[in-house]
Design a protein around this motif. Structure first.
Motif, PDB file in Angstrom:
ATOM      1  N   GLN A   5      40.475  46.002  43.423  1.00  0.00           N
ATOM      2  CA  GLN A   5      40.799  45.752  42.298  1.00  0.00           C
ATOM      3  C   GLN A   5      41.051  44.243  41.897  1.00  0.00           C
ATOM      4  O   GLN A   5      40.671  43.545  40.957  1.00  0.00           O
ATOM      5  CB  GLN A   5      42.367  46.261  42.138  1.00  0.00           C
ATOM      6  CG  GLN A   5      42.950  46.538  40.683  1.00  0.00           C
ATOM      7  CD  GLN A   5      42.023  47.334  39.841  1.00  0.00           C
ATOM      8  OE1 GLN A   5      41.606  47.942  40.349  1.00  0.00           O
ATOM      9  NE2 GLN A   5      41.927  46.964  38.550  1.00  0.00           N
ATOM     10  N   ARG A   9      39.290  41.469  39.381  1.00  0.00           N
ATOM     11  CA  ARG A   9      40.099  40.468  38.711  1.00  0.00           C
ATOM     12  C   ARG A   9      39.359  38.933  38.885  1.00  0.00           C
ATOM     13  O   ARG A   9      39.169  38.463  37.752  1.00  0.00           O
ATOM     14  CB  ARG A   9      41.469  40.382  39.180  1.00  0.00           C
ATOM     15  CG  ARG A   9      42.312  41.282  38.169  1.00  0.00           C
ATOM     16  CD  ARG A   9      43.955  41.072  38.361  1.00  0.00           C
ATOM     17  NE  ARG A   9      44.396  42.358  38.043  1.00  0.00           N
ATOM     18  CZ  ARG A   9      45.372  43.045  38.964  1.00  0.00           C
ATOM     19  NH1 ARG A   9      45.709  42.468  40.145  1.00  0.00           N
ATOM     20  NH2 ARG A   9      45.981  44.307  38.358  1.00  0.00           N
TER      21      ARG A   9
ATOM     22  N   HIS B 314      45.637  52.711  39.638  1.00  0.00           N
ATOM     23  CA  HIS B 314      44.684  52.506  39.070  1.00  0.00           C
ATOM     24  C   HIS B 314      43.406  53.729  39.217  1.00  0.00           C
ATOM     25  O   HIS B 314      43.642  54.204  40.105  1.00  0.00           O
ATOM     26  CB  HIS B 314      43.846  51.173  39.677  1.00  0.00           C
ATOM     27  CG  HIS B 314      44.853  49.861  39.505  1.00  0.00           C
ATOM     28  ND1 HIS B 314      44.497  49.267  38.625  1.00  0.00           N
ATOM     29  CD2 HIS B 314      45.800  49.151  40.031  1.00  0.00           C
ATOM     30  CE1 HIS B 314      45.452  48.027  38.506  1.00  0.00           C
ATOM     31  NE2 HIS B 314      46.297  48.087  39.455  1.00  0.00           N
ATOM     32  N   GLU B 380      42.361  46.027  31.637  1.00  0.00           N
ATOM     33  CA  GLU B 380      43.289  46.440  32.575  1.00  0.00           C
ATOM     34  C   GLU B 380      44.018  47.901  32.079  1.00  0.00           C
ATOM     35  O   GLU B 380      44.017  48.800  32.816  1.00  0.00           O
ATOM     36  CB  GLU B 380      44.641  45.609  32.514  1.00  0.00           C
ATOM     37  CG  GLU B 380      45.652  45.737  33.363  1.00  0.00           C
ATOM     38  CD  GLU B 380      45.225  45.223  34.877  1.00  0.00           C
ATOM     39  OE1 GLU B 380      45.759  45.886  35.843  1.00  0.00           O
ATOM     40  OE2 GLU B 380      43.945  44.188  34.861  1.00  0.00           O
ATOM     41  N   HIS B 383      41.714  50.724  32.884  1.00  0.00           N
ATOM     42  CA  HIS B 383      41.561  51.167  34.281  1.00  0.00           C
ATOM     43  C   HIS B 383      42.745  51.676  34.940  1.00  0.00           C
ATOM     44  O   HIS B 383      42.729  52.173  36.224  1.00  0.00           O
ATOM     45  CB  HIS B 383      41.199  49.807  35.054  1.00  0.00           C
ATOM     46  CG  HIS B 383      39.754  49.238  35.124  1.00  0.00           C
ATOM     47  ND1 HIS B 383      39.294  48.667  34.408  1.00  0.00           N
ATOM     48  CD2 HIS B 383      38.794  49.926  36.003  1.00  0.00           C
ATOM     49  CE1 HIS B 383      38.090  48.261  34.648  1.00  0.00           C
ATOM     50  NE2 HIS B 383      37.743  49.097  35.487  1.00  0.00           N
ATOM     51  N   ARG B 384      43.692  52.209  33.895  1.00  0.00           N
ATOM     52  CA  ARG B 384      44.747  53.002  34.619  1.00  0.00           C
ATOM     53  C   ARG B 384      44.596  54.558  34.436  1.00  0.00           C
ATOM     54  O   ARG B 384      43.998  54.792  33.444  1.00  0.00           O
ATOM     55  CB  ARG B 384      46.006  52.382  33.605  1.00  0.00           C
ATOM     56  CG  ARG B 384      46.284  50.823  33.968  1.00  0.00           C
ATOM     57  CD  ARG B 384      46.629  50.750  35.452  1.00  0.00           C
ATOM     58  NE  ARG B 384      47.064  49.209  35.585  1.00  0.00           N
ATOM     59  CZ  ARG B 384      48.052  48.720  36.021  1.00  0.00           C
ATOM     60  NH1 ARG B 384      48.995  49.458  36.287  1.00  0.00           N
ATOM     61  NH2 ARG B 384      47.992  47.490  35.982  1.00  0.00           N
TER      62      ARG B 384
END
Lengths: 511, 511
Positions: A5, A9, B314, B380, B383-384
Motif C-alpha cells: 500500500q 502511495r 485495504h 483511496e 481501494h477499500r
C-alpha cells in the motif's frame, strides 16, 4: 499488504510531482518560443537551474548520508540499469560536459552586456552531470518514498533539459538558412574565440540531447525497480563463444566496414560545397542503408521462422527486468517510425521521382519493416529458456514434458503436441541434429544483426544527418516542424540501436 | 502457457498495427497543415474514409458472423465499459451524426465545384458512428487475435479522426479573427442555407472530438479485456440510499443551481457584443469556478484525512478493471493540467494584474490542487473493502482480526494496532459510533464532490470556452498553439469530469 500500500502511495505521489513539473516545464518552453518578450530563455534557464540544483542536492544527500545507513543496504539496487545504459550515460555525459565548458567560455565573452544566468546555467548543468554520472550508475541506495520522489524529480529535470535542448536546436536549425549574416544585435563578444566556441558547442548539442534521454531512461528504470527486492538466485553464466559460427560475423564485419567507409565519404563530401558531390554522397548513404536493412530484415525473418519451428520451452515466470527492457525497446523504436513515416509522406506527396528520393523512400520503408521484424525476433528470443549445455542429453525427454504441461489446455493444442511426439519417436536422427543446427543459425543471425545495429548506431550518433542534408523535408514541412520531428525522433533512434545491440547480445548468449 | 504466449503475440501484433496507422495518420495530418498544396484535406479524408470503412467492415463481420459461433460466447466481454462510458458514447455519437448530416447538406451546395470526397467522408463517418455505437457497447464477442487487431484498428481510426478534428478546429479558430469576410474563393454555394449549416456544424465539432475520445477509450478498455475470462463471482449489490445524509447533497445541489445560473448568464452575455458585459460574465464564471474547486479541495482533503484515520481493510486482491479505471482517471486529468499550467504561465509572464486575470490565476491554481486531491481521494476510496451491512454487528471483532492479520509484518505496525485494541476495549461507545460517523461523512463528501463534478462537466461540455473568450491566451501564445492546447486539453477535461462522477458514485456505494 501495508508495504504494498505504501509503495503504491509512493508511486502516486512521485508521479504527481513528476507530471506537474513536466507540464509546467512544457508550458515554459512553449511560451519562450511564442512570447520571447515575456518569457525569455533566461527565465527558462533559471527554472532549469533551480530544478537541477534541487536534484543535485538530493543526489548528494543520498550519497553522503543515506548510503551509510545499514538498513539501506537492503534496498540496494542491483539492476540499476544494464551496462550499455551506464556506458552510454558516461559517453554522452562527457560530451555534454565539454559542451558546457564551451558554452561558459563563449558567454564569458558576452558577460559585459548579457545576463549572467547564461553562464550560471551551464555551470550548474556541468555540476549536475558530474554528480549524476557518479550517482545513477552506482545503483541507488533507496528508502522507498523519498527515493521515488527524488528519482521522479531527476526524471522530470532531465526531460525538461531534453525539451529545452530540442527546442533550441530546432530554432537554431530554423535561423541558419534565413540569416547567415551574424546579426547578434548590439552585444558583441569581447574575445576573439567566441565564434569557434559557438560553432563547437552547436556540434555537441545532439550529444546533450542524447545524454538527457539516457539519464531519463535510467531514472525511469531505477524508479520502476524501487522497493523490488533483488532476486538472489544467481543468473546463469553464459560464455561468449564464437566457435563454429562464421557466416554471421563475417558478413556483419563486412557491413560494418562498408558502413564506416560510406560514412567517411559522406562526412567528407558534405563538408564541401559541391552540390553534385553532396547528392552522390546522399545516394551512397541511402543505398548502403537500404542494403543493410534489407539483409537485416531477411535475417530477422529467418530467425523468427526458426523460433516458430523450435519447440524450446517458453519462459513462463514473470521477469520485471525483461518486461522493462522490452518496453524500452518498443518505446524507443517509435522515434525511427516517426521520422520514416514523415519522410515517406513527404516523398510520396511531393511526387519526387528522381533516383535520390526513390532510394530515400525505399530506405524509409525498409527501415520500418526491419525494426518491426527485429523487435519480434528479439522479443521471441528473450522469452525462450536459456539453452543449458548440460541438458543437451535430454532432448528426447522434452517433447513429453511439453506434452504433459499442456494437457490441461484446449484439445487442439494437445493434439498437435501429440503428433510432435509421434514424429520425434519415429525419426531419431533429425532431432539430435536439429537443435544444434537451429541453434547455430540463430547465433549467426543474432551476431549479424548485432553488428549491423552497431553501424546503424554509429552513423547518426557521430553526425550523419541525411534528413537535413536532403532538403526535401525542409521544403515540404515547415523548417521548425521538420527539425523538431528529426530532433525528437533521431535521439530515440540512436537509443533504440544501442538498446538493440545489448538485447541481441543477450539473445546470442541464451541461444 | 501456450495461451498466454499467443495472447502476448496478439497484443504485440495489434499494437504494431495501431502504432503504424497512428504515425502515418499523424504524418498525413501534419503535411496537410504545412503543405496544403501537396497533401490537401481531401487526401486525408480519403485515408480516413478507407480506415473507417475497414473498421466498419470488421464490426459488421463480427456482429453478423462471429457472434453466432457458440465458442465465441466464452469470450463475451461483460466489462465492455461502464455505463457512463456507453452513455457518453451514445450522447456524443448522436451529436456527431447531426454534425455529419449538416456537413453533407453544406457540401451538397458546393458539389458543382468541389471534390465529391467532402460529401463521401461525412457519409462514411455517419455510417461508422452508427455501427460503432451499436457494436461497442454490446460487448464485443471476441476471438483473441482477430479481435485484438480489430479493436486496435478501431482505436487508431478514432484517434486519427480525433487528430483531424482537433487540427481543423484549431485552424478554424485561427482563421476567424483574421478574415471575417468570407473569401471562399471562386466556389460559391448553390443553395441559400449553406452559411447556416456551416455555422451549425462548427458548433457541433467539440462533440465530435469528444465522441472520438470516448470511442477510443472504449476500444482501449475492450482491448485490455480481451481474453480475460469474466469473473463469475457476483458483485456485491450496494443499495443507493441517501438516508441520514443531508449536508452534502444540499450544498451540492446549491452549487449545481448556482453553476447553472452562472452558465446561463455567461452564455447570454457572450452572445452579445458588449465588451464590458463579456468581462463581467468572465469574472462571474471564474469566481463561481474558484469557489467550487476550493470547496471541493477542502472536502477531498477532509475525506482523505478520514481514510487515513479509518482502519477499514485495504483491498489486497488485484482487480484489472479497477486498475484500468484508475489509469484512465489519472491519464485524463492530464488534459486539465495542461490547460491550467499554460494559462498560469501566460498570466504570470505577461504580469496581468487586473481582477479578471487574478481570478483566472486563482481558478487555474486551485483546479490543479483540486484534481490532485480528488484523484487521491477516489483512489483511496476505491481501494477499500466495501462496507457490508451484515458485518456491522461485528465491529468489536474487527480490531482483533486486523491485529492477527498484521502480526506477520513489522513490529512498529503491530505495536500501533495493539494500542488500538487497548483503546477500543477501554471505551465502548465511541467505537460503535465511530465507523458510522466516519462513514456518513465520507458519503456526504462523495455525493458533494459528485454533484460539483457534474456542474464542472456541464459548463465546458455545453459550450463555455472562457479560454477563448479571455483573449490573454491568444495574445500570449500563437493563435493556433493556444487553440491546439485548449482543443486537446478540454476534451480530456470533460472526459475526466464524467469519469470522476462515475468513480465517486462507486466510492459512495462501497463506503
Amino acid at each position: 499488504a501495508a508495504q504494498q500500500q505504501s509503495s503504491k502511495r509512493g508511486s502516486l505521489l512521485s508521479g504527481v510531482i513528476c507530471i506537474n513539473i513536466l507540464i509546467l516545464g512544457c508550458a515554459m518552453v512553449c511560451s519562450s518560443v511564442f512570447s520571447p518578450d515575456a518569457v525569455s530563455p533566461v527565465n527558462v534557464q533559471i527554472l532549469l537551474s533551480v530544478l537541477l540544483l534541487l536534484t543535485t542536492a538530493w543526489m548528494v544527500y543520498y550519497m553522503a548520508y543515506v548510503a551509510r545507513l545499514d538498513k539501506a543496504v537492503l534496498y540496494k539496487d542491483g539492476h540499476a540499469g544494464p551496462v550499455w545504459l551506464r556506458g552510454g550515460l558516461v559517453l554522452f555525459g562527457v560530451c555534454s560536459l565539454i559542451m558546457d565548458v564551451f558554452k561558459i567560455a563563449n558567454y564569458v565573452g558576452y558577460m559585459h552586456c548579457d545576463s549572467a544566468v547564461k553562464i550560471v546555467f551551464p555551470a550548474v548543468q556541468a555540476l549536475f552531470i558530474l554528480v549524476q554520472v557518479n550517482h545513477l550508475p552506482n545503483g541507488a541506495v533507496c528508502l522507498p518514498l523519498s527515493c521515488r520522489c527524488g528519482l521522479m524529480l531527476c526524471l522530470a529535470s532531465n526531460l525538461i533539459v531534453w525539451m529545452t535542448a530540442v527546442t533550441e536546436e530546432s530554432q537554431h536549425q530554423t535561423v541558419i538558412p534565413k540569416s547567415d549574416h551574424g546579426n547578434e544585435g548590439e552585444c558583441n563578444c569581447s574575445h576573439t574565440a567566441c565564434s569557434i566556441f559557438k560553432e563547437a558547442y552547436y556540434y555537441l548539442y545532439p550529444f546533450n540531447i542524447e545524454y538527457s534521454l539516457f539519464a531519463s531512461a535510467m531514472a525511469y528504470v531505477m524508479w520502476k525497480n524501487v522497493g523490488r527486492l533483488v532476486d538472489q538466485h544467481a543468473h546463469h553464466k553464459h560464455r561468449f563463444r564464437l566457435k563454429g559460427i562464421l557466416v554471421g560475423p563475417v558478413v556483419g564485419v563486412a557491413m560494418l566496414v562498408a558502413g564506416l567507409a560510406t560514412f567517411v565519404i559522406y562526412e567528407v563530401d558534405m563538408a564541401m560545397d559541391d552540390k553534385e558531390k553532396k547528392e552522390l554522397a546522399l545516394k551512397i548513404h541511402y543505398l548502403m542503408n537500404t542494403v543493410a536493412v534489407s539483409l537485416m530484415s531477411v535475417a530477422a525473418l529467418i530467425g523468427y521462422a526458426i523460433y516458430w519451428l523450435d519447440k524450446r520451452d517458453h519462459v513462463s515466470e514473470k521477469n520485471p527486468t525483461r518486461s522493462l527492457d522490452i518496453g524500452l525497446l518498443l518505446g524507443s523504436s517509435l522515434g525511427q517510425f516517426l521520422i520514416c513515416y514523415f519522410n515517406m509522406v513527404a516523398i510520396v506527396a511531393s511526387s519526387a521521382t528522381d533516383v535520390l528520393n526513390a532510394l530515400n523512400l525505399a530506405c524509409s520503408l525498409l527501415t520500418i519493416i526491419q525494426i518491426i521484424l527485429q523487435n519480434v525476433f528479439v522479443i521471441e528470443g528473450l522469452h525462450r529458456e536459456p539453452f543449458n549445455e548440460d541438458h543437451e542429453g535430454h532432448v528426447f525427454a522434452n517433447p513429453h514434458a511439453l506434452h504433459s504441461n499442456q494437457e490441461t489446455h484446449q484439445p487442439s493444442t494437445m493434439r498437435r503436441s501429440t503428433s510432435v511426439v509421434i514424429i520425434t519417436t519415429g525419426m531419431h536422427v533429425p532431432v539430435t541434429l536439429g537443435p544444434c543446427w537451429k541453434r547455430r543459425l540463430l547465433k549467426e543471425i543474432s551476431i549479424f544483426l548485432l553488428l549491423c545495429n552497431v553501424i546503424l548506431w554509429i552513423m547518426p550518433a557521430f553526425g550523419a544527418r541525411p534528413q537535413f542534408d536532403n532538403e526535401l523535408g525542409f521544403r515540404f514541412y515547415d523548417y521548425s516542424t521538420w527539425s523538431a520531428v528529426v530532433n525528437i525522433g533521431l535521439p530515440f533512434g540512436i537509443f533504440y540501436r544501442m538498446h538493440s545491440v545489448a538485447s541481441l547480445f543477450e539473445v546470442f548468449l541464451i541461444t
